[in-house]
Write an enzyme that holds these catalytic residues in place. Structure first.
Site, mmCIF file in Angstrom:
data_model
loop_
_atom_site.group_PDB
_atom_site.id
_atom_site.type_symbol
_atom_site.label_atom_id
_atom_site.label_comp_id
_atom_site.label_asym_id
_atom_site.label_seq_id
_atom_site.Cartn_x
_atom_site.Cartn_y
_atom_site.Cartn_z
ATOM 1 C CD GLU A 37 21.906 23.210 48.926
ATOM 2 O OE1 GLU A 37 22.014 22.492 49.932
ATOM 3 O OE2 GLU A 37 21.573 22.759 47.796
ATOM 4 C CD GLU A 88 28.407 19.735 50.568
ATOM 5 O OE1 GLU A 88 28.132 18.544 50.828
ATOM 6 O OE2 GLU A 88 27.638 20.684 50.821
#
EC number: 2.1.2.11
Length: 261
Positions: free
Chosen positions: A115, A183
């Site tokens: 991430e 996202e």
């Protein structure tokens, strides 16, 4: 046909959308693979949907390796990507290479996901790719930062935030990521990033214009008690399972199963 990273990138060029779901064990992986899922993500979301944690942070690398091995045993076609869990890659590029090397050495997975697209993470991706480790990037809402966000709010709503996420995605592509998850960002930002990048974008709550879509399988099949606002349940398995188990218990407890024959 076995799905490969070059195949995913070819699909972006041809306009063929990429279907991604998550798995955490052999059973789910084998079902998803048989159904035609292109990429199976052994996501750290398994901390919540399989292990009962409140967020993804408690998951260890050893636990991810255990679940990834189980998933890979059920897969014949799909590309398998393993999430690097919180604390296994943020310290330094060297730590990330060690952790990702364990994934590729100790499981049959073909790539790792991490991430963030801030400068230190871009440097980490560069080191991983130079070491021969394929990387799936992830920008926008990054669940391992749940405490910074105070939850799971949509990201990229302001002009400044949108520009930052776009810059991060471009930097990850330049660092060598083979694809990027977007996202919980506005759909127009998802479109802009998808148009700017030559690598595939995989959206989760990022609008219809991404090169592919991913959902947590528990959400997609209606197993979760609470659905994210961007998820779609294609079945109501939670209710189906509850009804079936209740029927079984009732028949056992009332001596209806197994019958007298």
């Amino acid at each position: 046909m076995v799905v490969t990273i070059p195949q995913l990138q070819q699909w972006k060029r041809s306009g063929r959308a990429i279907a991604v779901l998550t798995a955490w064990d052999w059973l789910w992986a084998s079902l998803l693979d048989q159904a035609g899922v292109d990429l199976i993500l052994v996501g750290d979301s398994l901390a919540m949907v399989a292990l009962g944690h409140k967020n993804t942070l408690p998951l260890s690398l050893d636990e991810m390796l255990h679940h990834t091995r189980a998933v890979c045993r059920g897969v014949q076609r799909a590309l398998v990507v393993c999430d690097l869990p919180f604390g296994s890659y943020q310290e330094s590029p060297q730590q990330a290479v060690r952790s990702a090397s364990r994934v590729l050495k100790e499981t049959p997975a073909q790539a790792v996901k991490l991430e963030g697209g801030y400068p230190a993470m871009v440097e980490t991706v560069t080191h991983l790719v130079r070491a021969g480790i394929p990387v799936l990037g992830h920008v926008g809402l990054t669940p391992q930062s749940v405490h910074q966000y105070g939850g799971y709010p949509q990201q990229g709503k302001s002009v400044e935030a949108a520009e930052r996420i776009l810059s991060e995605a471009i930097a990850l592509e330049q660092a060598g990521a083979f694809a990027i998850i977007l996202e919980h960002i506005p759909a127009d930002l998802g479109l802009t990033i998808t148009q700017k990048l030559s690598i595939p974008t995989i959206g989760i709550g990022a609008g219809p214009h991404c090169d592919g879509q991913v959902l947590v399988t528990a959400d997609a099949l209606g197993l979760s008690e609470r659905q994210p606002p961007f998820a779609k349940a294609y079945a109501n398995l939670r209710e189906t399972i509850l009804q079936a188990v209740q029927e079984y218990c009732n028949e056992v407890q009332t001596h209806q199963f197994p019958g007298s024959g």
